[in-house]
Scaffold this active site. Structure first.
Site, PDB file in Angstrom:
ATOM      1  N   GLY A   1      -4.750  10.343 -12.106  1.00 31.43           N
ATOM      2  CA  GLY A   1      -4.766   8.913 -11.847  1.00 31.43           C
ATOM      3  C   GLY A   1      -6.200   8.417 -11.832  1.00 31.43           C
ATOM      4  O   GLY A   1      -7.129   9.176 -11.539  1.00 31.43           O
TER       5      GLY A   1
ATOM      6  N   GLY B   1      -6.824   4.974 -10.578  1.00 33.11           N
ATOM      7  CA  GLY B   1      -6.817   3.742  -9.807  1.00 33.11           C
ATOM      8  C   GLY B   1      -7.789   3.814  -8.642  1.00 33.11           C
ATOM      9  O   GLY B   1      -8.630   4.714  -8.555  1.00 33.11           O
TER      10      GLY B   1
ATOM     11  N   MET C   1      -7.325   4.456  -5.369  1.00 35.93           N
ATOM     12  CA  MET C   1      -7.195   5.612  -4.487  1.00 35.93           C
ATOM     13  C   MET C   1      -7.687   6.882  -5.167  1.00 35.93           C
ATOM     14  O   MET C   1      -8.387   7.696  -4.559  1.00 35.93           O
ATOM     15  CB  MET C   1      -5.735   5.779  -4.055  1.00 35.93           C
ATOM     16  CG  MET C   1      -5.512   6.896  -3.065  1.00 35.93           C
ATOM     17  SD  MET C   1      -6.037   6.486  -1.393  1.00 35.93           S
ATOM     18  CE  MET C   1      -4.645   5.514  -0.840  1.00 35.93           C
TER      19      MET C   1
ATOM     20  N   THR D   1       0.858  -1.182   0.000  1.00 31.60           N
ATOM     21  CA  THR D   1       0.000   0.000   0.000  1.00 31.60           C
ATOM     22  C   THR D   1       0.889   1.224   0.000  1.00 31.60           C
ATOM     23  O   THR D   1       2.109   1.124  -0.113  1.00 31.60           O
ATOM     24  CB  THR D   1      -0.926   0.008   1.237  1.00 31.60           C
ATOM     25  OG1 THR D   1      -0.142   0.297   2.410  1.00 31.60           O
ATOM     26  CG2 THR D   1      -1.610  -1.338   1.416  1.00 31.60           C
ATOM     27  N   CYS D   2       0.262   2.394   0.147  1.00 33.84           N
ATOM     28  CA  CYS D   2       1.051   3.630   0.104  1.00 33.84           C
ATOM     29  C   CYS D   2       1.941   3.786   1.332  1.00 33.84           C
ATOM     30  O   CYS D   2       2.877   4.585   1.316  1.00 33.84           O
ATOM     31  CB  CYS D   2       0.131   4.851  -0.022  1.00 33.84           C
ATOM     32  SG  CYS D   2      -1.086   4.971   1.290  1.00 33.84           S
TER      33      CYS D   2
ATOM     34  N   ARG E   1       2.936   0.790   3.407  1.00 37.94           N
ATOM     35  CA  ARG E   1       3.473  -0.479   3.893  1.00 37.94           C
ATOM     36  C   ARG E   1       3.813  -1.400   2.729  1.00 37.94           C
ATOM     37  O   ARG E   1       3.173  -1.356   1.671  1.00 37.94           O
ATOM     38  CB  ARG E   1       2.495  -1.170   4.848  1.00 37.94           C
ATOM     39  CG  ARG E   1       1.332  -1.877   4.196  1.00 37.94           C
ATOM     40  CD  ARG E   1       0.492  -2.628   5.220  1.00 37.94           C
ATOM     41  NE  ARG E   1      -0.108  -1.694   6.174  1.00 37.94           N
ATOM     42  CZ  ARG E   1       0.243  -1.610   7.448  1.00 37.94           C
ATOM     43  NH1 ARG E   1       1.172  -2.420   7.918  1.00 37.94           N
ATOM     44  NH2 ARG E   1      -0.314  -0.740   8.248  1.00 37.94           N
TER      45      ARG E   1
ATOM     46  N   GLU F   1      -9.324   3.417   9.363  1.00 42.68           N
ATOM     47  CA  GLU F   1      -9.696   3.603   7.959  1.00 42.68           C
ATOM     48  C   GLU F   1     -10.007   2.247   7.335  1.00 42.68           C
ATOM     49  O   GLU F   1      -9.393   1.230   7.650  1.00 42.68           O
ATOM     50  CB  GLU F   1      -8.587   4.340   7.189  1.00 42.68           C
ATOM     51  CG  GLU F   1      -7.242   3.625   7.153  1.00 42.68           C
ATOM     52  CD  GLU F   1      -7.066   2.837   5.877  1.00 42.68           C
ATOM     53  OE1 GLU F   1      -7.916   2.963   4.981  1.00 42.68           O
ATOM     54  OE2 GLU F   1      -6.092   2.079   5.787  1.00 42.68           O
ATOM     55  N   GLY F   2     -10.999   2.219   6.456  1.00 39.47           N
ATOM     56  CA  GLY F   2     -11.489   0.966   5.909  1.00 39.47           C
ATOM     57  C   GLY F   2     -10.943   0.601   4.554  1.00 39.47           C
ATOM     58  O   GLY F   2     -11.217  -0.499   4.058  1.00 39.47           O
ATOM     59  N   GLN F   3     -10.159   1.477   3.949  1.00 38.83           N
ATOM     60  CA  GLN F   3      -9.669   1.207   2.601  1.00 38.83           C
ATOM     61  C   GLN F   3      -8.710   0.019   2.565  1.00 38.83           C
ATOM     62  O   GLN F   3      -8.569  -0.649   1.551  1.00 38.83           O
ATOM     63  CB  GLN F   3      -8.975   2.442   2.041  1.00 38.83           C
ATOM     64  CG  GLN F   3      -8.606   2.294   0.573  1.00 38.83           C
ATOM     65  CD  GLN F   3      -7.915   3.520   0.035  1.00 38.83           C
ATOM     66  OE1 GLN F   3      -7.687   4.469   0.776  1.00 38.83           O
ATOM     67  NE2 GLN F   3      -7.573   3.516  -1.233  1.00 38.83           N
TER      68      GLN F   3
END
Length: 579
Positions: free
Chosen positions: A192, A194, A196, A49-50, A52, A114-116
């Site tokens: 973008g 995607g 996010m 992820t952004c 990790r 956060e749920g994302q």
């Protein structure tokens, strides 16, 4: 086999390291392929992820697994192993399960709750499944993590503890103001298309922006996102798509820009942002307010001191007749207020000069024999300081007066950079009229965010689920051995029935069936209690050894047990549900 995770996140590494270690989609696939090809690993999954990068694997050797996974992360991230190692963390077995479940619940996110992250875990599992690098363990683990995350959000108020990075980022952009009021009527540029970027566009649309322009390298994806936004029932935003080369022009019209691409280089440079805001702030393009104080201090140091002219005049006057002190011999940096006031001359001489400078004639002061005491020196120096300051004859270097901060102009462009590595040049932080919020500033802002009381409830859920998952895995570990035991018992029953038919050839079908059923019931009753109990014991911590005990006690063939395990894994692979 044992579960191992090696990774780094915003909690263990600075953003600069995370940025360099980020993996694009192709790099993630190659990392998975190389991991399952490595000797210690049988299964692998990557969660990137952004903030990790984590590599999960089912390994047969702990130390060899840690070494191999760390090396692979370094090779595929491009960050040297020596530099990467201090930022890596390692979780093993139950701790690895606990870590992933915590991540799924949002407890380990930059913005708690956060749920994302659930969508990112789902994507990670789907990627591993497509590549066939996820076997029974990782399939069970990731699917259970998704269920635990959903349970935490459903049963607690963890959503109140935080929100998605997009929402948190917009709150930071609005500087604490109501986001909907701040966003209403603004023109937004989303770079973008995607997951996010789509979330950012949808959030902006619901917040009330008047227009959203979507730019993407694949124009069709930008068009699709713009169409979805335009057709949304809960918004009336005007959305359109543009190619990437139109970004500089669109940036000059935008009030808000959100960027989250997979680019390896900068998408928006400081020069591009400065050019886009030129003339909009009332200041020259790229004017920066950061460092005004330093610039003013440099100017103060380079500008002649106010008394410098007087000092020069004093130096010239020192050549006059009757001057008791030659100022040309005074060391540079001389100050009547500091220790240098008595360096190389006594206070009486200084007083003589001060009196002469005031009146133009030397004062005939008889010198005392011997050196005056500290009290007399202090009195004389104080008198000289007052005279010199008033007359301005002796140079004095003062500390510059504090310079008031020049207020930054109100932002005309708000930038939210959610990409890793960054899309927007960090130098944009220094541009006047621009407010930039990026991953690094979000990490700083979230460090002191208050934790909700519901977080404790989520932690209890995670602890319970970790225990249940561990018990289920340990019980599943012994299942192939139990199946092999029952299979062996069935073979024994079949062999004995066949032997009985040889001895009693005249046995009719009715009696043969009754005898067969009786023998099977005897065997089942003898095996029932031990097999049930051994599953219970195996589910407890430290119960892994019961499978070995069964194989030893009943002399079970290891290959038979392994074949049962492979058959179960094959069935699981065919019957697995959607992530």
């Amino acid at each position: 086999m044992s579960l191992l995770v090696v990774g780094l996140s915003h909690r263990s590494a600075p953003v600069s390291v995370l940025e360099r270690a980020s993996l694009n989609a192709d790099a993630q696939l190659k990392l998975l392929q190389d991991t399952v090809a490595a000797e210690p690993a049988a299964e692998a999954a990557v969660l990137a992820t952004c903030n990790r990068i984590e590599l999960y694997a089912d390994v047969d050797k702990f130390h060899a697994g840690v070494a191999e996974l760390s090396t692979l992360l370094a090779q595929h991230s491009g960050v040297g192993l020596e530099e990467l190692t201090p930022h890596l963390y390692v979780h093993y077995e139950d701790r690895a399960v606990h870590h992933l479940f915590s991540v799924a619940c949002g407890l380990d996110s930059m913005v708690v709750g956060e749920g994302q992250i659930l969508g990112q875990i789902k994507d990670s599992l789907a990627r591993a499944q497509d590549l066939h690098s996820a076997g029974r363990l990782l399939n069970d683990l990731f699917q259970q993590a998704l269920r635990v995350g959903k349970r935490a959000h459903h049963e607690t108020g963890i959503d109140r503890a935080g929100q998605s990075l997009v929402t948190f980022g917009l709150e930071q952009l609005s500087a604490g103001a109501d986001v909907q009021r701040w966003a209403r009527g603004k023109k937004a540029l989303v770079i973008g298309a995607g997951s996010m970027s789509s979330l950012a566009a949808a959030t902006l649309a619901r917040s009330g922006v008047a227009e959203i322009v979507v730019a993407n390298r694949t124009f069709e994806r930008a068009e699709r996102l713009a169409q979805i936004l335009s057709e949304g029932d809960d918004t009336d935003v005007l959305a359109r798509a543009v190619p990437m080369d139109a970004v500089p022009g669109e940036l000059t019209r935008a009030d808000v820009a959100v960027s989250c691409t997979g680019a390896t280089g900068l998408v928006l440079t400081a020069d591009a942002v400065a050019a886009a805001t030129a003339g909009r702030t009332g200041a020259p393009a790229g004017a920066a307010t950061v460092g005004v104080r330093q610039a003013d201090e440099r100017q103060t140091a380079e500008t002649p001191l106010p008394n410098a002219g007087a000092a020069a005049a004093g130096a010239a006057a020192a050549a006059d007749d009757n001057c008791p002190l030659d100022l040309s011999s005074v060391p540079s940096g001389f100050s009547v207020m500091g220790e240098a006031a008595v360096a190389g001359m006594d206070a009486a001489t200084l007083e003589q000069h001060g009196a002469w400078a005031a009146g133009g004639t030397a004062v005939d002061r008889p010198r005392e024999t011997g050196r005056p005491g500290p009290e007399a020196d202090a009195e004389l120096i104080g008198a000289l300081a007052a005279t010199a300051t008033r007359v301005g004859r002796i140079p004095e270097r003062r500390r510059p007066e504090p310079v008031a901060e020049v207020p930054r102009p109100e932002p005309v462009l708000f930038l939210l950079d959610l990409a890793m590595p960054r899309d927007v040049d960090a130098a944009v932080h220094r541009l006047a009229g621009v407010r930039l919020v990026d991953i690094e500033s979000l990490a700083d802002a979230s460090a002191d965010a208050p934790m909700a009381a519901d977080v404790d409830m989520v932690r209890r859920i995670v602890a319970d689920e970790v225990a249940a998952f561990g018990a289920a895995q340990r019980a599943a570990h012994i299942t192939p051995t139990v199946v092999a035991l029952r299979s062996m018992a069935a073979d024994v029953v079949a062999g004995e029935i066949a032997r009985l038919e040889g001895r009693l050839p005249g046995l009719d079908d009715k009696h043969r069936a009754e005898i067969t059923q009786t023998v099977k019931r005897v065997v089942d009753k003898l095996l029932h209690a031990p097999t049930v109990r051994v599953k219970q014991l195996a589910a407890e911590p430290g119960g892994a050894g019961y499978a070995d005990a069964l194989r030893t006690l009943f002399d079970l063939d290891q290959e038979t047990v392994a074949s049962v395990s492979r058959a179960e894994n094959s069935t699981t692979e065919k019957n697995r549900g959607p992530a």
